[in-house]
Design an enzyme around this catalytic site. Structure first.
Site, PDB file in Angstrom:
ATOM      1  CB  ILE A   1      38.842  36.700  34.106  1.00 41.56           C
ATOM      2  CG1 ILE A   1      37.789  37.407  34.931  1.00 41.56           C
ATOM      3  CG2 ILE A   1      39.256  35.375  34.721  1.00 41.56           C
ATOM      4  CD1 ILE A   1      36.445  36.693  34.953  1.00 41.56           C
TER       5      ILE A   1
ATOM      6  CG  ASN B   1      40.046  49.338  44.013  1.00 41.44           C
ATOM      7  OD1 ASN B   1      40.598  50.427  43.993  1.00 41.44           O
ATOM      8  ND2 ASN B   1      40.028  48.536  42.965  1.00 41.44           N
TER       9      ASN B   1
ATOM     10  CD  GLN C   1      36.086  45.626  47.987  1.00 41.97           C
ATOM     11  OE1 GLN C   1      35.987  46.577  48.746  1.00 41.97           O
ATOM     12  NE2 GLN C   1      36.297  44.398  48.416  1.00 41.97           N
TER      13      GLN C   1
ATOM     14  CG  HIS D   1      40.585  41.874  45.145  1.00 45.31           C
ATOM     15  ND1 HIS D   1      39.352  42.132  45.699  1.00 45.31           N
ATOM     16  CD2 HIS D   1      40.626  42.573  43.991  1.00 45.31           C
ATOM     17  CE1 HIS D   1      38.668  42.948  44.912  1.00 45.31           C
ATOM     18  NE2 HIS D   1      39.429  43.244  43.869  1.00 45.31           N
ATOM     19  CG  LEU D   2      46.831  43.299  48.155  1.00 43.74           C
ATOM     20  CD1 LEU D   2      46.146  42.207  48.949  1.00 43.74           C
ATOM     21  CD2 LEU D   2      48.259  43.453  48.618  1.00 43.74           C
ATOM     22  CG  HIS D   3      43.700  45.122  41.579  1.00 44.86           C
ATOM     23  ND1 HIS D   3      42.938  44.606  40.559  1.00 44.86           N
ATOM     24  CD2 HIS D   3      42.829  45.506  42.542  1.00 44.86           C
ATOM     25  CE1 HIS D   3      41.665  44.681  40.887  1.00 44.86           C
ATOM     26  NE2 HIS D   3      41.570  45.222  42.097  1.00 44.86           N
TER      27      HIS D   3
END
Length: 112
Positions: free
Chosen positions: A33, A85, A92, A98-100
């Protein structure tokens, strides 16, 4: 942070809407988002893990990593960056692993 108050757990549970791009029994991918590039997708495990240090399951680790190129291809990314991160000092901000997956513009190094 407990999974009860985790925003990503709430997304997994359907309590908070997201723009999903992929989902299976182990993982969920959705559009960030607050993207840092024209294309910015987050890939998360469906179970709550605080960060990469908490990931002890090799099967889940392999699943997450193998999904990155599949999602990138699905979304038409010819080139992309993947970032994980771990910890507040690394950037983070949501303490659920989570993986970007970031694409859509030239990405400089080191990141700013």
């Amino acid at each position: 942070m407990s999974s009860d108050s985790c925003i990503f757990c709430k997304i997994v549970n359907g309590e908070i809407p997201s723009k999903k791009v992929f989902e299976n029994e182990m993982a969920l991918a959705f559009r960030d988002i607050n993207p840092c590039a024209p294309q910015h997708i987050l890939l998360i495990p469906k179970i709550h893990l605080q960060d990469l240090n908490a990931l002890k399951d090799a099967t889940l680790a392999g699943e997450l990593l193998s999904l990155v190129p599949k999602i990138a291809s699905q979304e038409g990314f010819s080139s992309y960056r993947t970032v994980i991160n771990t910890g507040a000092e690394s950037g983070q901000t949501v303490f659920h692993l989570h993986l970007h997956i970031i694409a859509g513009r030239n990405l400089s190094w080191p990141p700013g």
